[in-house]
Design an enzyme around this catalytic site. Structure first.
Site, PDB file in Angstrom:
ATOM      1  NE  ARG A 133      -2.901   0.384   3.417  1.00 31.33           N
ATOM      2  CZ  ARG A 133      -2.041   0.566   4.441  1.00 31.33           C
ATOM      3  NH1 ARG A 133      -1.553   1.442   4.587  1.00 31.33           N
ATOM      4  NH2 ARG A 133      -2.231  -0.379   5.423  1.00 31.33           N
ATOM      5  CE1 TYR A 138     -16.249  11.941 -16.113  1.00 28.13           C
ATOM      6  CE2 TYR A 138     -15.835  12.140 -13.724  1.00 28.13           C
ATOM      7  CZ  TYR A 138     -16.293  11.357 -14.988  1.00 28.13           C
ATOM      8  OH  TYR A 138     -16.451  10.094 -14.965  1.00 28.13           O
ATOM      9  CG  ASP A 165      -9.277  16.653 -14.561  1.00 28.20           C
ATOM     10  OD1 ASP A 165      -8.529  16.099 -15.389  1.00 28.20           O
ATOM     11  OD2 ASP A 165     -10.317  16.345 -13.930  1.00 28.20           O
ATOM     12  CE  LYS A 193     -12.145   8.770 -18.280  1.00 27.29           C
ATOM     13  NZ  LYS A 193     -12.515   9.915 -17.603  1.00 27.29           N
TER      14      LYS A 193
HETATM   15  C1  PLP Z   1     -13.064  10.317 -16.262  1.00 24.15           C
HETATM   16  C2  PLP Z   1     -12.693  11.685 -15.751  1.00 24.15           C
HETATM   17  C3  PLP Z   1     -12.520  11.565 -14.281  1.00 24.15           C
HETATM   18  C4  PLP Z   1     -12.583  10.452 -13.509  1.00 24.15           C
HETATM   19  O1  PLP Z   1     -11.596   9.610 -13.355  1.00 24.15           O
HETATM   20  P1  PLP Z   1     -11.949   7.922 -13.146  1.00 24.15           P
HETATM   21  O2  PLP Z   1     -10.951   7.220 -13.758  1.00 24.15           O
HETATM   22  O3  PLP Z   1     -13.181   7.529 -13.966  1.00 24.15           O
HETATM   23  O4  PLP Z   1     -12.287   7.936 -11.869  1.00 24.15           O
HETATM   24  C5  PLP Z   1     -12.066  13.153 -13.924  1.00 24.15           C
HETATM   25  N1  PLP Z   1     -11.882  13.931 -14.840  1.00 24.15           N
HETATM   26  C6  PLP Z   1     -12.117  14.091 -15.877  1.00 24.15           C
HETATM   27  C7  PLP Z   1     -11.992  15.305 -17.040  1.00 24.15           C
HETATM   28  C8  PLP Z   1     -12.435  12.627 -16.649  1.00 24.15           C
HETATM   29  O5  PLP Z   1     -12.649  12.606 -17.815  1.00 24.15           O
END
Ligand code: PLP
Length: 386
Positions: free
Chosen positions: A55, A108, A181, A206
């Site tokens: 962890r 998001y 982000d 992504k």
């Molecule tokens: C998908 C996404 C998230 C969340 O991420 P997860 O891996 O699905 O928890 C946060 N910010 C953006 C811009 C996203 O496209």
């Protein structure tokens, strides 16, 4: 190549080599999947390489974290089990109950839900503001209480652009930190820490992972003090990825540069095609001169990314029909993988904001343009548009 050696190298070299030196015992050029929860100690407290329990740290994850830090030009990188786990860890490491954060008014959906339904109950207040409007963000700050200014750029699905340099100045003037982000741009197209941001967060699910085969998140920070807070909370909260997920994400990351260039090439061709199609009312892409964020995007992004949104002339019925008729573009949520995806934000990713200020137009279609043969993508859209 040693860590010291790697610093001056280009993005693609660092994507492939940063974070890992061939294994000293076997020479393995790729980090092994260390499927182990614990590590033999040489006498009590005699840790080998600092590893104690997985962890806290695992060598497969350490390699990924080193690569992420290098590509975002940060002090330290951290991997998480999902993007939302990364976000929650940032909030609890850097905020306390009673604090306030400014969030994007088109965040998001999962990020909005985290602040609205989870962090708020824990005592953290939030105010939404448009990331493309620096004055609106400044006005949303509560002096003395705002701890974080949180932005996404480009945003989803309208691809609004926030000026990272200007927003960092606004946050810092108020004694707050700027969190970006960077999921939509990826570190190949944009490095927020070099523009003044304090923390970068990713859904590595992504573009970073890039193959739609693993869920994960990442945080990269620019200073040691923040790094220590995240290190403590990553271990104390425990939302870490396992070694298999870390391996997959790192494997994807190595080809980020070539993938992103092809995503951008294909997106530009799709934008050009849609712009000339009679069934398309409007194409939304930061690379277009008429996009309100074009000048800022040109300054802070290398290219404009693989996400394209468009509005059709035939209203919601036609938007839904286009989504259903497409074949090479797969009808699915998520984004950033090698395969092209199509979706109707109003009924799918953004259904939860229907009837609120965040509602998206019903005639809007969102594309995550993949890296297939461009002609096949254009022919598919032509057929789907009817
Ligand atoms: C998908 C996404 C998230 C969340 O991420 P997860 O891996 O699905 O928890 C946060 N910010 C953006 C811009 C996203 O496209």
């Amino acid at each position: 190549m040693t860590t010291e050696h790697i610093k001056g190298h280009g993005f693609e070299t660092r994507a492939i080599h940063a974070g890992y030196e061939p294994d000293p015992t076997t020479g393995a050029v790729i980090p092994p999947i260390y499927a182990t929860s614990t590590y033999k100690q040489d006498g009590v407290g005699g840790l080998r390489g600092g590893y104690e329990y997985s962890r806290s740290a695992n060598p497969t994850r350490t390699a990924l974290e080193g690569a992420l830090a290098s590509l975002e030009e940060g002090e330290r990188g951290f991997a998480f089990a999902s993007g939302l786990a990364a976000e929650d860890t940032i909030v609890r490491a850097l905020c306390r109950p009673g604090d306030h954060v400014v969030i994007p008014d088109d965040a998001y959906g999962g990020t909005y839900r985290l602040f609205d339904k989870v962090e708020q109950a824990w005592g953290l207040e939030h105010s939404p503001a448009a990331v493309s409007d620096v004055d609106a963000v400044r006005a949303a700050i509560r002096p003395g209480r705002t701890r974080l200014v949180w932005v996404e750029t480009p945003t989803n699905p309208l691809l609004n652009i926030g000026d990272i340099e200007a927003l960092a100045a606004v946050a810092h003037d108020a004694g707050a930190l700027l969190v970006v982000d960077n999921t939509f741009a990826s570190p190949y197209l944009q490095q927020p820490l070099t523009l003044g941001a304090d923390v970068v967060v990713h859904s590595t699910t992504k573009y970073v992972g890039g193959h739609s085969d693993v869920v994960g998140g990442a945080v990269v920070v620019r200073d040691l003090e923040t790094a220590e807070a995240i290190t403590f909370h990553q271990n104390a909260m425990g939302a870490v990825p396992g070694p298999f997920d870390s391996f997959l994400t790192h494997r994807g990351l190595k080809t980020l540069g070539v993938r992103m260039d092809r995503h951008c090439d294909n997106a530009e061709l799709v934008v050009d095609f849609l712009g000339r199609h009679p069934a398309v009312e409007q194409v939304i892409y930061p690379g277009l001169e008429e996009h309100p964020g074009h000048a800022v995007a040109s300054r802070q992004m290398k290219r404009y990314g693989g996400m394209v949104s468009f509005r059709v002339t035939g209203g919601e019925a036609q938007a839904l029909a286009v989504c259903e008729r497409a074949e090479v573009f797969t009808l699915a949520e998520s984004l950033g993988g090698i395969e092209s995806l199509i979706e109707h934000p109003g009924r799918m990713t953004h259904a939860s904001v229907a009837g609120t200020d965040l509602e998206v137009p019903a005639d809007l279609v969102r594309l995550s343009v993949g890296i297939e043969t461009a002609d096949d993508l254009l022919a598919d859209l032509d057929r789907a548009l009817g």
